[in-house]
Design a protein around this motif. Structure first.
Motif, short mmCIF file in Angstrom:
data_model
loop_
_atom_site.label_atom_id
_atom_site.label_comp_id
_atom_site.label_asym_id
_atom_site.label_seq_id
_atom_site.Cartn_x
_atom_site.Cartn_y
_atom_site.Cartn_z
N HIS A 228 0.84 -1.20 0.00
CA HIS A 228 0.00 0.00 0.00
C HIS A 228 0.87 1.26 0.00
O HIS A 228 0.61 2.22 -0.74
N ASP A 250 -4.58 -8.19 -2.42
CA ASP A 250 -6.02 -8.15 -2.14
C ASP A 250 -6.37 -7.66 -0.74
O ASP A 250 -7.52 -7.78 -0.31
N SER A 252 -7.42 -4.99 1.90
CA SER A 252 -8.09 -3.69 1.89
C SER A 252 -7.68 -2.87 3.10
O SER A 252 -7.73 -3.35 4.23
N THR A 259 -7.42 -1.59 -1.78
CA THR A 259 -6.27 -2.42 -2.11
C THR A 259 -5.11 -1.55 -2.60
O THR A 259 -5.30 -0.37 -2.92
#
Length: 465
Positions: A228, A250, A252, A259
């Motif tokens: 991220h 994947d 979050s 994502t």
């Protein structure tokens, strides 16, 4: 010299080490005596236990036995879940508490769970209590007192953080070599050294930590992983490195659907987004398809009359990358889904996707959440997207919002192009009739003053021509 502090060490173990060191020095062990002599008071006829304890503390990097003991007691009481303070600015922790509260209010599972574990109310005082307890303190005042003495305290995690910030590759390597547990330790809000190293964009630091066993799948309190952070920073070389070591695509963060791909698309980091998409388009909703310029997916997600499918509006719980943006709640309203996707196409320069969305009913002047499509195109330097939007009828003088509450109110696309020095976009906007004299509502500045404020000399000169 000692190796690192043993995992799950306790004070009694350290006292035993000190006694063993003292005993060895008194029995004629030259190395033990030399270690103590380097730290003890020279006016004493022979070493005392306190001298051996001080020696251990100094060798571990602590200025005193009391500080080493306090550190080890917190480790023993709270185990591997302990969060380590690493910044000596109390205001930093206030901001982190506010951010934790925002994540809990957004429904981020790990943040919600943190409040539940502490049985704390979901408000500002509750967030501060949660943060204090995560650091091993019973109160906010206890944490603040600890932070004030952090630099002189010698704690290994704080030292490793300073090595990361200084991009001291050798220093970081030495610390994690001596204290291997550091690669698994967590700092404030669950941030680990790998995430911090990724934020510096220095591949060498990241590699040191990966080589020592850092987990690329590990997330912080906002469910934010190193991937991220790489997407947020727009660093394709780090994205490749992390993907190669198994970083998940994947996860979050800050809401359902946040994502790494979506983080990259939010900021218009198209190269990173395209790289991540090769590993999978997650989530495959309308705004992601628009940001990637995937006309095939857009065709699957929109009916001929512009009605979005259920999948088109799914997984849109993420809407802001940090709490500097104001709170909002995305809805399932078809118009909102289309208009939001239009801004994502614009900020990523997807001209064909912009045209397709407008044909299917997207409003070129809509300000769904903190910025029109034209404003986002301007902020991200997407001149062709700006030109396409203007050709489709976008108002070059449309006032709207942008960014956080203290950033943009009553701003035009020209303000954002000026801020970011996007000369090509400025030229497109001026040709389309953009008025450079319009002043924003918060700061009372025209586009040229925004360029000056942000050090964009070429943009300022163009606007003053």
């Amino acid at each position: 010299m000692n190796s690192g502090i043993p995992a799950f060490a306790n004070v009694e173990q350290l006292r035993k080490r000190a006694k063993d060191l003292l005993r060895a020095s008194r029995s004629g062990d030259a190395a033990a005596l030399a270690r103590i002599t380097a730290h003890r008071r020279q006016d004493r006829p022979q070493p005392l236990l306190s001298d051996a304890q001080l020696t251990l503390a100094r060798e571990y990097g602590f200025p005193s036995w009391a500080q080493l003991r306090s550190y080890v007691e917190r480790l023993a009481e709270h185990g591997p879940g302990l969060e380590h303070a690493y910044r000596d600015d109390p205001g930093y922790y206030e901001e982190r508490a506010d951010g934790l509260l925002a994540s809990a209010e957004d429904g981020t599972p790990s943040a919600v769970a943190a409040f539940d574990r502490a049985r704390a109310p979901v408000d500002r005082n509750g967030a501060r209590l949660v943060l204090a307890r995560q650091h091993g303190f019973r109160s906010w005042a206890g944490l603040r007192g600890h932070v004030r003495g952090l630099i002189a305290g010698g704690e290994p995690f704080a030292r490793a953080y300073r090595a990361v910030e200084a991009q001291d590759v050798a220093g970081l390597g030495a610390l994690v070599g001596r204290f291997p547990e550091l690669v698994h330790a967590r700092g404030t809000n669950g941030n680990d050294l790998l995430g911090m190293a990724t934020a510096t964009c220095d591949e060498r630091l990241v590699q040191v930590l990966l080589d020592r066993g850092a987990d690329p799948a590990r997330a912080n309190a906002h469910d934010w992983t190193a991937l991220h952070q790489t997407a947020y920073s727009g660093q394709p070389h780090l994205a490749r490195l992390l993907l190669a070591t198994g970083a998940p695509i994947d996860v979050s963060a800050r809401g359902d659907g946040g994502t790494p791909l979506v983080i990259a698309l939010f900021w218009g980091h198209t190269e990173v987004a395209e790289l991540l998409a090769t590993a999978g388009v997650v989530p495959a909703n309308l705004r992601a398809a628009a940001g990637l310029g995937r006309l095939d997916l857009l065709g699957e997600l929109l009916a001929p009359d512009g009605t979005p499918t259920r999948e088109a509006g799914a997984h849109r719980g993420f809407y802001r990358p940090h709490s500097g943006f104001p709170a909002w709640r995305p809805s399932d309203e078809p118009k909102e889904i289309r208009n939001e996707a239009l801004t994502w196409a614009a900020r990523n320069g997807r001209v064909e996707a912009v045209e397709l969305l407008v044909r299917h009913g997207a409003d070129v002047d809509a300000d769904v959440y903190r910025g029109t499509a034209l404003t986002w195109a301007a902020a991200c330097g997407q001149a062709l997207a700006a030109q396409g939007l203007l050709a489709l009828g976008a108002d070059p003088n449309r006032r709207g919002t942008f960014g956080g509450p203290g950033h943009g109110e009553g701003v035009t696309a020209l303000h954002l192009a000026a801020q970011h020095g996007s000369v090509g976009v400025i030229e497109v906007l001026l040709r389309a009739g953009a008025d450079p004299s319009i002043r924003d509502n918060l700061h009372g500045g025209d586009a040229a003053s925004w360029a000056e404020e942000f050090g964009q000399q070429a943009a300022r000169e163009l606007l003053n021509t």
